[in-house]
Design an enzyme around this catalytic site. Structure first.
Site, PDB file in Angstrom:
ATOM      1  N   LYS A   1       1.094  -0.930  -0.103  1.00  0.00           N
ATOM      2  CA  LYS A   1       0.041   0.027   0.025  1.00  0.00           C
ATOM      3  C   LYS A   1       0.817   1.235  -0.211  1.00  0.00           C
ATOM      4  CE  LYS A   1      -1.128   1.439   4.044  1.00  0.00           C
ATOM      5  NZ  LYS A   1      -0.554   2.984   3.837  1.00  0.00           N
TER       6      LYS A   1
ATOM      7  N   ALA B   1       8.977  -5.154   6.817  1.00  0.00           N
ATOM      8  CA  ALA B   1       8.152  -4.901   7.798  1.00  0.00           C
ATOM      9  C   ALA B   1       8.301  -3.374   8.403  1.00  0.00           C
ATOM     10  CB  ALA B   1       8.292  -5.929   8.926  1.00  0.00           C
TER      11      ALA B   1
ATOM     12  N   ASP C   1      -5.445   0.500   8.632  1.00  0.00           N
ATOM     13  CA  ASP C   1      -5.277   0.571   7.380  1.00  0.00           C
ATOM     14  C   ASP C   1      -5.945  -0.483   6.662  1.00  0.00           C
ATOM     15  OD1 ASP C   1      -3.671   2.681   6.707  1.00  0.00           O
ATOM     16  OD2 ASP C   1      -1.834   1.719   7.022  1.00  0.00           O
TER      17      ASP C   1
ATOM     18  N   GLY D   1       2.000  -0.711   4.623  1.00  0.00           N
ATOM     19  CA  GLY D   1       1.120  -1.683   4.837  1.00  0.00           C
ATOM     20  C   GLY D   1       1.106  -2.838   4.778  1.00  0.00           C
TER      21      GLY D   1
ATOM     22  N   GLY E   1       1.615  -5.522   7.125  1.00  0.00           N
ATOM     23  CA  GLY E   1       1.061  -6.219   7.948  1.00  0.00           C
ATOM     24  C   GLY E   1      -0.370  -6.100   7.886  1.00  0.00           C
TER      25      GLY E   1
END
Length: 287
Positions: A22, A103, A139, A108, A110
């Site tokens: 994202k 990470a 999110d 985004g 996760g």
């Protein structure tokens, strides 16, 4: 990497899903509620690169991880993928996550993984997607959409965005974690103007980049203060003669550069990878 076809095969064969990165093309912080949540106005798009998830509906509930970015990914109940399963009330179903996205990087990963896990479990259980995905993270609702969206409020107000051309891009992460709470704490002004009420349409990536240059990511200055390497990343991206715009995504540290053509983005990615082999660099197309 292209997203695999999603769908349930006859019987209980595994179901595959794709969790794209994202990207916040803009991120305007417009206020802060009494409960501490920040109000945002953001133009969100999604990449054609991301993580892959496979759900085995008949296996015991659990999570395994592999892939180039698997190191450090938790496989216990704190992982959003397992939280998504619990949110739906799933009692079975093992997910294997093939981790490609860094990470805590502002893209985004996760949340997108959680959204994909929700889709896979809902499909396996024959249930509709929940309308309270925000309980897993701000999110998650926009990641459930997975297409160009204007996201406002605290992430719950979602408006589809038409008229956005495919945007060739390069994503770059220097391997530095930038804690989101620290970035928000470093934000000096928390009441800033939103984007225009009506977003224009664009014929080309160049048109889009010119307009984006008049907008902002309000989290970029505090993130750059917290992690000065972001300055170097943005300078390296912007230094490419074909780059139309260089900006940070989300709360960092991933930055993106926009280009007119995929070939230009690919060439820029190769140059950046050669100069900085320790950085995560990926050409993509944003939609």
């Amino acid at each position: 990497m292209s997203p695999p076809t999603e769908g349930r095969a006859p019987g209980s064969r595994p179901i595959a899903g794709f969790a794209p990165a994202k990207i916040n093309l803009t991120l305007h912080v417009t206020g802060q509620r009494g409960d501490g949540y920040h109000l945002l106005d953001s133009l969100v798009v999604f990449a054609d690169i991301g993580d892959r998830l496979v759900l085995d509906p008949d296996a015991a509930l659990g999570l395994t991880v592999s892939g180039p970015r698997a190191a450090g990914v938790p496989t216990g109940p704190e992982n959003l993928i397992l939280k998504a399963a619990a949110h739906l009330g799933a009692v079975r179903g093992a997910i294997h996550l093939e981790k490609h996205l860094p990470a805590a990087a502002g893209i985004g990963g996760g949340s997108s993984d959680a959204a994909t896990a929700l889709r896979l479990h809902a499909q396996a259980m024959g249930r509709a997607l929940p309308d309270d995905g925000a309980a897993l993270g701000a999110d998650v609702p926009v990641c459930l959409r997975g297409k160009a969206t204007r996201m406002s409020g605290i992430g719950e107000a979602l408006t589809p965005v038409a008229g956005l051309p495919p945007l060739p891009a390069v994503l770059v992460n220097p391997g530095v974690d930038v804690p989101t709470p620290a970035v928000f704490r470093g934000l000096r002004q928390k009441e800033n103007p939103p984007m225009p009420a009506d977003l224009p349409g664009f014929a080309t990536p160049t048109d889009c980049a010119r307009w984006l240059a008049t907008q902002r990511n309000d989290l970029e200055p505090p993130a750059r203060a917290a992690a000065p390497v972001i300055d170097s990343v943005l300078a390296e991206i912007a230094g490419d003669p074909d780059c139309l715009l260089a900006r940070m995504s989300g709360s960092g540290a991933t930055c993106f550069g926009l280009f007119e053509t995929p070939a230009q983005a690919q060439a820029a990615a190769e140059t950046l990878s050669t100069r900085h082999p320790d950085w995560w660099v990926a050409p993509t197309v944003l939609r």
